[in-house]
Design a protein around this motif. Structure first.
Motif, mmCIF file in Angstrom:
data_model
loop_
_atom_site.group_PDB
_atom_site.id
_atom_site.type_symbol
_atom_site.label_atom_id
_atom_site.label_comp_id
_atom_site.label_asym_id
_atom_site.label_seq_id
_atom_site.Cartn_x
_atom_site.Cartn_y
_atom_site.Cartn_z
ATOM 1 N N ALA A 12 -3.444 6.466 -6.933
ATOM 2 C CA ALA A 12 -2.685 5.575 -8.055
ATOM 3 C C ALA A 12 -2.137 6.614 -8.877
ATOM 4 C CB ALA A 12 -4.747 6.317 -8.884
ATOM 5 N N PHE A 13 -1.799 7.987 -8.595
ATOM 6 C CA PHE A 13 -1.337 8.473 -8.824
ATOM 7 C C PHE A 13 0.322 8.015 -8.651
ATOM 8 C CE2 PHE A 13 1.756 12.134 -7.888
ATOM 9 C CZ PHE A 13 1.894 12.960 -10.095
ATOM 10 N N LEU A 14 0.370 7.295 -7.262
ATOM 11 C CA LEU A 14 1.380 6.472 -6.359
ATOM 12 C C LEU A 14 1.691 5.465 -7.398
ATOM 13 C CD1 LEU A 14 0.938 6.382 -2.860
ATOM 14 C CD2 LEU A 14 2.410 8.265 -4.368
ATOM 15 N N ARG A 15 1.063 4.343 -8.001
ATOM 16 C CA ARG A 15 1.192 3.315 -8.591
ATOM 17 C C ARG A 15 1.722 4.043 -10.131
ATOM 18 N NH1 ARG A 15 -5.145 1.446 -8.235
ATOM 19 N NH2 ARG A 15 -4.124 -0.595 -5.869
ATOM 20 N N LEU A 16 1.299 5.161 -10.348
ATOM 21 C CA LEU A 16 2.145 5.707 -12.200
ATOM 22 C C LEU A 16 3.291 6.486 -11.391
ATOM 23 C CD1 LEU A 16 2.561 7.414 -14.575
ATOM 24 C CD2 LEU A 16 1.037 9.097 -13.541
ATOM 25 N N LEU A 17 3.581 6.992 -10.094
ATOM 26 C CA LEU A 17 5.126 7.326 -9.345
ATOM 27 C C LEU A 17 5.980 6.349 -9.660
ATOM 28 C CD1 LEU A 17 4.684 10.544 -7.664
ATOM 29 C CD2 LEU A 17 4.539 10.478 -10.093
ATOM 30 N N LYS B 45 -10.741 2.768 -13.151
ATOM 31 C CA LYS B 45 -10.732 3.897 -12.255
ATOM 32 C C LYS B 45 -9.184 3.914 -11.686
ATOM 33 C CE LYS B 45 -13.223 5.743 -10.544
ATOM 34 N NZ LYS B 45 -14.130 6.617 -10.296
ATOM 35 N N ASP B 46 -7.696 3.902 -11.958
ATOM 36 C CA ASP B 46 -6.527 4.376 -12.142
ATOM 37 C C ASP B 46 -6.684 4.841 -13.344
ATOM 38 O OD1 ASP B 46 -6.689 3.121 -9.423
ATOM 39 O OD2 ASP B 46 -4.886 1.602 -10.569
ATOM 40 N N ILE B 47 -6.459 4.803 -14.630
ATOM 41 C CA ILE B 47 -6.489 5.738 -14.963
ATOM 42 C C ILE B 47 -7.622 7.250 -15.704
ATOM 43 C CG2 ILE B 47 -7.086 5.669 -17.997
ATOM 44 C CD1 ILE B 47 -6.349 2.695 -18.044
ATOM 45 N N ILE B 48 -8.314 6.991 -14.767
ATOM 46 C CA ILE B 48 -10.017 8.177 -14.859
ATOM 47 C C ILE B 48 -9.126 9.331 -14.105
ATOM 48 C CG2 ILE B 48 -11.577 9.235 -13.834
ATOM 49 C CD1 ILE B 48 -13.091 6.314 -15.919
ATOM 50 N N TYR B 49 -8.415 8.410 -12.221
ATOM 51 C CA TYR B 49 -7.970 9.680 -11.577
ATOM 52 C C TYR B 49 -7.159 10.097 -12.304
ATOM 53 C CZ TYR B 49 -11.253 7.489 -8.425
ATOM 54 O OH TYR B 49 -12.594 6.999 -7.949
ATOM 55 N N CYS B 50 -6.205 9.480 -13.110
ATOM 56 C CA CYS B 50 -4.743 9.778 -13.833
ATOM 57 C C CYS B 50 -4.889 11.093 -14.260
ATOM 58 C CB CYS B 50 -3.919 8.720 -13.835
ATOM 59 S SG CYS B 50 -2.997 8.110 -12.470
ATOM 60 N N ILE B 51 -5.587 10.848 -15.200
ATOM 61 C CA ILE B 51 -6.500 11.956 -16.194
ATOM 62 C C ILE B 51 -7.052 12.760 -15.519
ATOM 63 C CG2 ILE B 51 -8.175 12.208 -17.795
ATOM 64 C CD1 ILE B 51 -8.328 9.191 -18.973
ATOM 65 N N PRO C 291 -4.042 18.695 -20.980
ATOM 66 C CA PRO C 291 -4.574 17.286 -20.598
ATOM 67 C C PRO C 291 -3.254 16.116 -20.996
ATOM 68 C CG PRO C 291 -2.928 18.169 -22.940
ATOM 69 C CD PRO C 291 -2.873 19.397 -22.120
ATOM 70 N N PHE C 292 -4.018 14.435 -20.930
ATOM 71 C CA PHE C 292 -3.303 13.632 -20.039
ATOM 72 C C PHE C 292 -2.666 13.140 -22.076
ATOM 73 C CE2 PHE C 292 -3.233 9.262 -19.687
ATOM 74 C CZ PHE C 292 -2.343 9.161 -18.130
ATOM 75 N N PRO C 293 -1.029 13.072 -21.290
ATOM 76 C CA PRO C 293 -0.596 12.571 -23.029
ATOM 77 C C PRO C 293 -1.166 11.845 -23.602
ATOM 78 C CG PRO C 293 1.135 12.149 -20.785
ATOM 79 C CD PRO C 293 -0.868 12.743 -20.084
ATOM 80 N N PHE C 294 -1.266 10.001 -23.611
ATOM 81 C CA PHE C 294 -2.310 9.656 -24.141
ATOM 82 C C PHE C 294 -3.441 9.427 -23.881
ATOM 83 C CE2 PHE C 294 2.633 8.873 -22.444
ATOM 84 C CZ PHE C 294 2.869 8.871 -23.687
ATOM 85 N N ARG C 295 -4.252 9.016 -25.678
ATOM 86 C CA ARG C 295 -5.495 7.759 -25.571
ATOM 87 C C ARG C 295 -5.592 6.936 -25.480
ATOM 88 N NH1 ARG C 295 -9.771 11.412 -25.837
ATOM 89 N NH2 ARG C 295 -11.453 10.567 -26.551
ATOM 90 N N GLY C 296 -5.744 6.007 -24.359
ATOM 91 C CA GLY C 296 -5.757 4.140 -25.154
ATOM 92 C C GLY C 296 -6.926 3.846 -25.049
ATOM 93 N N TRP C 297 -8.195 5.152 -25.734
ATOM 94 C CA TRP C 297 -10.161 4.711 -25.452
ATOM 95 C C TRP C 297 -10.159 5.351 -26.977
ATOM 96 C CZ3 TRP C 297 -6.921 6.436 -21.136
ATOM 97 C CH2 TRP C 297 -6.639 7.185 -21.269
ATOM 98 N N LYS C 298 -11.554 4.502 -26.978
ATOM 99 C CA LYS C 298 -12.210 5.330 -28.012
ATOM 100 C C LYS C 298 -13.251 7.069 -27.731
ATOM 101 C CE LYS C 298 -15.735 4.520 -31.508
ATOM 102 N NZ LYS C 298 -16.799 3.537 -32.387
ATOM 103 N N SER C 299 -13.512 6.492 -26.278
ATOM 104 C CA SER C 299 -13.914 7.654 -25.716
ATOM 105 C C SER C 299 -13.924 7.467 -24.112
ATOM 106 C CB SER C 299 -15.902 7.388 -25.929
ATOM 107 O OG SER C 299 -17.000 7.980 -25.299
ATOM 108 N N GLU C 300 -13.455 8.596 -23.508
ATOM 109 C CA GLU C 300 -13.594 9.298 -22.623
ATOM 110 C C GLU C 300 -14.664 8.909 -21.386
ATOM 111 O OE1 GLU C 300 -11.302 12.404 -19.034
ATOM 112 O OE2 GLU C 300 -11.147 12.310 -21.292
ATOM 113 N N LYS C 301 -15.829 10.220 -22.302
ATOM 114 C CA LYS C 301 -17.098 9.534 -21.459
ATOM 115 C C LYS C 301 -17.691 7.554 -21.823
ATOM 116 C CE LYS C 301 -22.081 11.049 -23.001
ATOM 117 N NZ LYS C 301 -22.772 9.304 -23.099
#
Length: 290
Positions: free
Chosen positions: A67-72, A195-201, A211-221
């Motif tokens: 996931a991190f490599l996909r981001l980088l 899961k890619d989002i969660i692993y980067c968080i 903290p992760f700099p962006f929030r694109g969801w109502k609830s992380e839980k």
């Protein structure tokens, strides 16, 4: 404003709102080094025991690296960032052993193992073969070499705008999948994006203490719970796949009959759970809220 890992990781303080994240190469290297080292550590513990937790932890660390490599990869000066075929092979071999471990445990849980002596004997021999293949994959994986291969391709930095682009891509992919989601393949694809989002968080929080700099969801839980539910469903689908004729045809007729009845029962459960999950993912609140 550029921030190295040492600048940002103590205390987990939030970044000033008007200043942008910019993680330097040293911070990126430390993430890769940590998780490749964890994969190596758990792989060395596997031979002889094949403990489920070691397999799970190895695969989680692999997924974090992926996931991190996909981001980088989205950074303009990133090189040819990829996971080596050797490491992929190790990951998939471990996954095969894990799938069979979960499947055999499920048979124990439904209480039919004593009725399947022939199949259980065959399957245990098969799992032993899968474990041998995994040990070979471990022995032929040169962790220092593959770590160096990744690090030399890393970009100079990870910028906030790159993280934003990554999030836009992931959320857009989820929305596109939701438009026509209708089967287990679609649910599996949605889970991969989540899961890619969660692993980067988790890398931001656990590795860098920020903290992760962006929030694109109502609830992380809610996001984590959905990923967990989709993961359980995926395990359910894998268990059913191991009841296909190619896996049970060599067992005696009586045992095949028992397993076919079990397969029918599991298929009914899967269909009901699939309908429920297809409804629940449509209710998942992910949006371009940044």
């Amino acid at each position: 404003m550029a921030n190295s890992l040492s600048d940002r990781s103590s205390g987990g303080h939030q970044a000033p709102k008007n200043k942008k994240y910019q993680m330097k190469r040293e911070a990126l290297e430390q993430v890769i080094d940590k998780h490749i080292s964890n994969i190596e550590k758990h792989s060395k513990k596997l031979p002889g025991t094949f403990d489920k937790e070691d397999i799970h932890d190895l695969r989680v660390n692999y997924k974090k690296v992926r996931a991190f490599l996909r981001l980088l990869q989205l950074e303009k000066d990133a090189g040819d960032l990829h996971i080596s075929d050797k490491l992929k092979s190790l990951y998939h071999h471990c996954g095969t052993v894990r799938d069979w471990q979960l499947f055999l445990e499920e048979l124990h849980d439904v209480g039919i193992v004593d009725q399947l002596p022939d199949c259980m004997h065959r399957w245990h021999r098969q799992v032993f073969t899968y474990k041998e293949q995994t040990v070979h994959a471990i022995e032929t994986t040169h962790f220092k070499k593959l770590l160096h291969g990744i690090i030399k391709e890393l970009p100079r930095q990870l910028q906030e705008d790159t993280v934003k682009q990554f999030m836009h891509q992931k959320i857009a992919a989820i929305h596109i999948l939701l438009l026509a989601a209708e089967n287990e393949k679609d649910l599996h694809s949605i889970r991969k994006q989540i899961k890619d989002i969660i692993y980067c968080i988790r890398i931001f929080k656990s590795d860098w203490g920020i903290p992760f700099p962006f929030r694109g969801w109502k609830s992380e839980k809610e996001l984590n719970e959905m990923a967990s539910s989709l993961g359980d469903f995926n395990d359910q689908c894998l268990a059913i796949s191991l009841l296909q004729p190619s896996y049970i045809c060599k067992c005696d007729y009586k045992e095949q009959h028992i397993l076919r009845n079990l397969q029918i029962n599991w298929l009914h459960q899967k269909e009901a759970r699939q309908r429920q999950l297809l409804y629940e993912v449509q209710e998942l609140h992910v949006e371009h809220a940044f």
